[in-house]
Write a protein that holds these residues in place. Sequence first.
Motif, PDB file in Angstrom:
ATOM      1  N   LEU A 118      21.304 -81.745 -52.128  1.00  0.00           N
ATOM      2  CA  LEU A 118      19.622 -81.482 -52.206  1.00  0.00           C
ATOM      3  C   LEU A 118      19.445 -81.224 -53.720  1.00  0.00           C
ATOM      4  CD1 LEU A 118      19.894 -78.933 -49.220  1.00  0.00           C
ATOM      5  CD2 LEU A 118      18.689 -81.095 -49.324  1.00  0.00           C
ATOM      6  N   ARG A 119      20.455 -80.674 -54.458  1.00  0.00           N
ATOM      7  CA  ARG A 119      19.782 -80.397 -55.892  1.00  0.00           C
ATOM      8  C   ARG A 119      20.097 -81.719 -56.603  1.00  0.00           C
ATOM      9  NH1 ARG A 119      23.523 -76.232 -55.301  1.00  0.00           N
ATOM     10  NH2 ARG A 119      25.014 -77.319 -56.523  1.00  0.00           N
ATOM     11  N   GLY A 120      20.683 -82.820 -56.187  1.00  0.00           N
ATOM     12  CA  GLY A 120      20.978 -84.085 -56.826  1.00  0.00           C
ATOM     13  C   GLY A 120      19.884 -84.953 -56.494  1.00  0.00           C
ATOM     14  N   PRO A 121      20.420 -86.049 -55.753  1.00  0.00           N
ATOM     15  CA  PRO A 121      19.578 -87.275 -55.153  1.00  0.00           C
ATOM     16  C   PRO A 121      18.417 -86.991 -54.380  1.00  0.00           C
ATOM     17  CG  PRO A 121      21.687 -87.295 -54.491  1.00  0.00           C
ATOM     18  CD  PRO A 121      21.828 -86.015 -55.185  1.00  0.00           C
ATOM     19  N   LEU A 122      18.416 -85.576 -53.766  1.00  0.00           N
ATOM     20  CA  LEU A 122      17.336 -85.359 -52.889  1.00  0.00           C
ATOM     21  C   LEU A 122      16.398 -84.337 -53.705  1.00  0.00           C
ATOM     22  CD1 LEU A 122      19.643 -84.777 -49.570  1.00  0.00           C
ATOM     23  CD2 LEU A 122      18.063 -86.872 -50.315  1.00  0.00           C
ATOM     24  N   ARG A 123      16.542 -84.140 -54.837  1.00  0.00           N
ATOM     25  CA  ARG A 123      15.634 -83.043 -55.331  1.00  0.00           C
ATOM     26  C   ARG A 123      14.226 -83.270 -55.411  1.00  0.00           C
ATOM     27  NH1 ARG A 123      18.157 -85.511 -59.254  1.00  0.00           N
ATOM     28  NH2 ARG A 123      16.743 -86.336 -61.020  1.00  0.00           N
ATOM     29  N   GLN A 124      13.874 -84.519 -55.558  1.00  0.00           N
ATOM     30  CA  GLN A 124      12.393 -85.128 -55.710  1.00  0.00           C
ATOM     31  C   GLN A 124      11.778 -84.850 -54.150  1.00  0.00           C
ATOM     32  OE1 GLN A 124      11.039 -85.708 -58.450  1.00  0.00           O
ATOM     33  NE2 GLN A 124      12.905 -86.399 -59.956  1.00  0.00           N
ATOM     34  N   MET A 125      12.416 -84.756 -52.988  1.00  0.00           N
ATOM     35  CA  MET A 125      11.734 -85.010 -51.853  1.00  0.00           C
ATOM     36  C   MET A 125      11.160 -83.812 -51.350  1.00  0.00           C
ATOM     37  SD  MET A 125      14.371 -87.302 -49.660  1.00  0.00           S
ATOM     38  CE  MET A 125      12.713 -88.347 -49.797  1.00  0.00           C
ATOM     39  N   THR A 126      10.246 -83.819 -50.441  1.00  0.00           N
ATOM     40  CA  THR A 126       9.233 -82.606 -49.940  1.00  0.00           C
ATOM     41  C   THR A 126      10.477 -81.647 -49.314  1.00  0.00           C
ATOM     42  OG1 THR A 126       8.767 -83.684 -48.029  1.00  0.00           O
ATOM     43  CG2 THR A 126       7.285 -84.011 -49.956  1.00  0.00           C
ATOM     44  N   PRO A 127      10.157 -80.522 -48.962  1.00  0.00           N
ATOM     45  CA  PRO A 127      10.748 -79.417 -48.217  1.00  0.00           C
ATOM     46  C   PRO A 127      11.069 -79.994 -47.037  1.00  0.00           C
ATOM     47  CG  PRO A 127       9.284 -78.503 -49.589  1.00  0.00           C
ATOM     48  CD  PRO A 127       8.778 -79.806 -49.736  1.00  0.00           C
ATOM     49  N   LEU A 128       9.974 -80.512 -46.385  1.00  0.00           N
ATOM     50  CA  LEU A 128      10.340 -81.223 -45.091  1.00  0.00           C
ATOM     51  C   LEU A 128      11.266 -82.375 -45.005  1.00  0.00           C
ATOM     52  CD1 LEU A 128       9.315 -81.248 -42.159  1.00  0.00           C
ATOM     53  CD2 LEU A 128       7.651 -82.987 -42.568  1.00  0.00           C
ATOM     54  N   GLU A 129      11.245 -83.262 -45.963  1.00  0.00           N
ATOM     55  CA  GLU A 129      12.152 -84.447 -46.008  1.00  0.00           C
ATOM     56  C   GLU A 129      13.390 -83.827 -46.123  1.00  0.00           C
ATOM     57  OE1 GLU A 129       9.555 -87.895 -47.647  1.00  0.00           O
ATOM     58  OE2 GLU A 129      10.055 -86.424 -49.027  1.00  0.00           O
ATOM     59  N   GLN A 130      13.720 -82.783 -46.984  1.00  0.00           N
ATOM     60  CA  GLN A 130      14.957 -82.147 -47.563  1.00  0.00           C
ATOM     61  C   GLN A 130      15.373 -81.518 -45.813  1.00  0.00           C
ATOM     62  OE1 GLN A 130      14.891 -79.591 -50.596  1.00  0.00           O
ATOM     63  NE2 GLN A 130      14.989 -81.309 -51.834  1.00  0.00           N
ATOM     64  N   ALA A 131      14.462 -80.861 -45.247  1.00  0.00           N
ATOM     65  CA  ALA A 131      14.972 -80.303 -44.051  1.00  0.00           C
ATOM     66  C   ALA A 131      15.287 -81.404 -43.001  1.00  0.00           C
ATOM     67  CB  ALA A 131      13.743 -79.541 -43.477  1.00  0.00           C
ATOM     68  N   ILE A 132      14.814 -82.221 -43.198  1.00  0.00           N
ATOM     69  CA  ILE A 132      15.150 -83.306 -42.109  1.00  0.00           C
ATOM     70  C   ILE A 132      16.552 -83.964 -42.308  1.00  0.00           C
ATOM     71  CG2 ILE A 132      14.827 -85.853 -41.375  1.00  0.00           C
ATOM     72  CD1 ILE A 132      11.651 -85.130 -41.504  1.00  0.00           C
ATOM     73  N   PHE A 133      16.652 -84.187 -43.798  1.00  0.00           N
ATOM     74  CA  PHE A 133      17.866 -84.515 -44.072  1.00  0.00           C
ATOM     75  C   PHE A 133      19.042 -83.618 -43.665  1.00  0.00           C
ATOM     76  CE2 PHE A 133      21.781 -84.896 -46.983  1.00  0.00           C
ATOM     77  CZ  PHE A 133      22.024 -86.362 -46.927  1.00  0.00           C
ATOM     78  N   ARG A 134      18.928 -82.084 -43.991  1.00  0.00           N
ATOM     79  CA  ARG A 134      19.885 -81.161 -43.394  1.00  0.00           C
ATOM     80  C   ARG A 134      19.967 -81.286 -42.103  1.00  0.00           C
ATOM     81  NH1 ARG A 134      21.028 -76.273 -45.791  1.00  0.00           N
ATOM     82  NH2 ARG A 134      19.334 -76.282 -47.327  1.00  0.00           N
ATOM     83  N   ILE A 135      19.134 -81.619 -41.230  1.00  0.00           N
ATOM     84  CA  ILE A 135      19.316 -81.531 -39.899  1.00  0.00           C
ATOM     85  C   ILE A 135      20.420 -82.708 -39.538  1.00  0.00           C
ATOM     86  CG2 ILE A 135      18.399 -82.344 -37.529  1.00  0.00           C
ATOM     87  CD1 ILE A 135      15.797 -80.649 -38.540  1.00  0.00           C
ATOM     88  N   ARG A 136      19.988 -84.008 -40.178  1.00  0.00           N
ATOM     89  CA  ARG A 136      20.905 -84.987 -39.787  1.00  0.00           C
ATOM     90  C   ARG A 136      22.391 -85.012 -40.514  1.00  0.00           C
ATOM     91  NH1 ARG A 136      17.279 -90.276 -41.479  1.00  0.00           N
ATOM     92  NH2 ARG A 136      15.228 -89.498 -40.347  1.00  0.00           N
ATOM     93  N   PHE A 137      22.262 -84.441 -41.434  1.00  0.00           N
ATOM     94  CA  PHE A 137      23.694 -84.024 -42.292  1.00  0.00           C
ATOM     95  C   PHE A 137      24.524 -83.172 -41.040  1.00  0.00           C
ATOM     96  CE2 PHE A 137      26.459 -81.534 -44.738  1.00  0.00           C
ATOM     97  CZ  PHE A 137      27.180 -82.751 -45.852  1.00  0.00           C
ATOM     98  N   GLU A 138      23.837 -82.133 -40.752  1.00  0.00           N
ATOM     99  CA  GLU A 138      24.502 -81.155 -39.870  1.00  0.00           C
ATOM    100  C   GLU A 138      25.181 -81.883 -38.588  1.00  0.00           C
ATOM    101  OE1 GLU A 138      22.823 -77.122 -41.563  1.00  0.00           O
ATOM    102  OE2 GLU A 138      22.239 -77.783 -39.619  1.00  0.00           O
TER     103      GLU A 138
END
Length: 654
Positions: free
Chosen positions: A20-40
Amino acid sequence: MNDTSVVDEVELRGLLDGLLRGPLRQMTPLEQAIFRIRFELYVPDVLRPLVKLYGERPDFAAHLENLLGIVARAYASRPEELRLLDLRRVSEPDWFQQPNMVGYVCYVDRFAGDLAGVKDKIPYLKELGVTYLHLMPLLEPRPGPNDGGYAVMDYREVNPAYGTMNDLRELATALRREGISLCVDLVCNHTAKEHEWACKAVAGDPVYQDYYYFFPDRTLPDQYELTLPEVFPDFAPGNFTYYDTCQRWVWTTFNEYQWDLNYTNPAVLAEMLDIMLFLAHQGVEILRLDAVAFMWKRLKTDCQNQPEAHAILQAFRALTRIAAPGLLFKAEAIVSPDRLLPYLGLGAATNKECEIAYHNSFMVLLWSSLAERRVVLMTHALQNMPDTPVGCAWLTYIRCHDDIGWAVRDEDAAAIGLSGFLHRAFLSDFYSGRFAGTFARGVTFQHNPKTGDRRISGTLASLAGLEAAAEKQDWRETDLAVRRILLLHAMILAFNGIPMIYMGDELGLLNDKRYLDDPNLAEDNRWIHRPRMDWHQAEQRHDWQTLTARIFHATRDMIQASKRTLSLHAEARCYAVWTHNEQVFGLIRDSARGRLLALANFTERDQKVPRHRLHDMGFDGELVDRLEGQTLDSWSDLQLEPYQALWLEKVLEA
Ligand code: GLC
C-alpha cells in the motif's frame, strides 16, 4: 487471515502495508480498500500452493514478496475499462456457464490475414452467434518451424505477421463491445529455444540455466526416459536434446526447439505470472494454458499431472484473482477423465484452479460412436465419469487444431465386451480411410510402433464423410455426411459447457493438403485440418441451393436454440442414459432451470426409442423439441430419422 507455519499473520500485514505504501500509494483510498479486501480473501489461496511448491526454501519469503509485488503493480496499472469488466464478471460469476456462451476457434492468419482482419470479421462471428473467440497462438514465435505458434520467442510481442500489441488491444476492445470474450494461448510449459531466457542460458548465465532443465550428461535423462512417453514419436522422438553450444542435454518434451520451463524455480513462476497479467491488461479474458499436465517432473513417473502442476495452477489462479479477477483459465490437459477432473479444482481446491477444461473423452467417444453406429461405449464411459465440479464448464468440441488420439480406456471397453486395443485400432483404420466401407477421409498422425497408437488428422467434414461423398458425387452419401456434421454439433451444444466451433466446420471445409507445399509445415499433417478460411465458400451461405448454406444455417439455428434453452446452463447435471436402443444416445440435463433429454441417432437408419423408456425417465405427456420448436406427444414410440438429434423438454402446463 489464515496463517501458515511459514508466513505468519504479522508478516502478511507487513507485506500488505508495504504494497500500500509502495506500488499502490498513488491509488485512491477506495481502490486501496478494494485491494486490501482481495488480498485478505485470496492470500490464503496463494499461500497454500506456494508453500507446497517452495515452502522448504530459505528464500521463500522473498519470493512471496516478489509475487505479491507483481500482483500489486498489475492491480495499479489495470486499465479502467477492464476494472469495470472485473466488476461485471465478479457480479455475474456464472457468465461463462450460461447457455448463451458459444465459442469459435481460429488461426489469425488463416481466418482473416491479421488482427485487423479479424476485427473486420466480427459481424460474421456475430451472425453465427459466437460470444467467445479463441485465437490460436499469436505471440511472437521463433522463425521457421514453430509448432503452429506453440514455440514462443517473446510473450510481450504479437507475431509481426499478425500486427502489434496495440492491434491486439484494439481487437479485444472491439470484441468486448460486441459481447465476445477473447481467449488466447499462453504456452506456459515451454518457450522457444530462441527466447531471451534460453539464449542467456546457452550463453552460460546460471540464473537462466535454472529456468530450464539442463543436464551435463545422460544419467538423469536416461532415468527419466524409462517412464516418459513420447508426444511426437515420429518427428521428435525422446524427451531430451543435446546442444553442442552449451554441451548440455535440455528437456524438450515436444519438439527440439521447445524447451520445458523449470517451475521448481520460483523465478519462473513469477515471470509467467507477470506475463499473464500483462496479457489480461490487453483485454484477454480467457487464457488457454497450454500443456499444463507437463509442468512438473518427477522421476519414475510419466511426469504428467503431478500434484505440483496443480499447485502451480492454483497459485496462478489466486494471484491473478487479486489483480484481474475477471480473467478465466482454460486448461489444456489431454489426459484421462480421472486425471482431468482435478484441473477444474476438487476438494480444497474447488473453484481455485481452472474454470474451463477441454473434454477430450467426450470428443473421442463421439467419433467412436459415429464409426461404430453404437453408443454403448459412450454411454458406459460417460456414466462412469465423476461428476463435474461446480462453478466450471467443459469446453466441448468435435475438432480442434490437434490430432485425435483414441483415448478409450481399456476398462471401459472391457466392461462392454470390447478389446480396448482392437477398438482403438479399428478407429484408426476407420478414420484413416483403411476400413472397408468407411465414410472417413483422415490421415494417420504419429504412428507409434511401440504402443500401436495411430492418431488421426482430418477436418470434421472430411472425417464425417463429405469428402468421400463429393468424390463419388453421391447425393445420399452427401446428405448423410451433412447430417453427421450437424449431429455432432447438436451434441457439443447439448453437453455441459461451452461448445467450441472449429473454424470452417460451420461451412463444412474439407481437408486442405496445401500445407505440403510449405517446408515449415509439411512434416506435420495436423495442418491438413487447419485450412485457410474460404471466404468465397462462406459467401455461399446466402445461396440456399448450396450445401454450405445448409450446414451454416442449420448450425446457426442450433446455436440459437441452445441460447434459448435455459436447461443447458453448465451448472445443470449432465449424465448419459440408456435409451433401450443401442444406436440412440441419451443425455439428460437436469437442474432447477429445467430438465432436458437430448437424443441422438448415430446411424444412417431410422431408429425408435420406446415410449415406456421416455416415461421411465420422466418424459411423459406433451414434449417439445427445443431444436426444431415442435411439440410431439410421447404416447407412441419416438421416431428418429438418420442422424437426427432431439432436445426434449416437457411442456409445462400453464
Ligand atoms: C498443445 C497444443 C499442441 C502443441 C503442444 C505443444 O498440446 O495443443 O498443438 O503441439 O501443446 O505446445
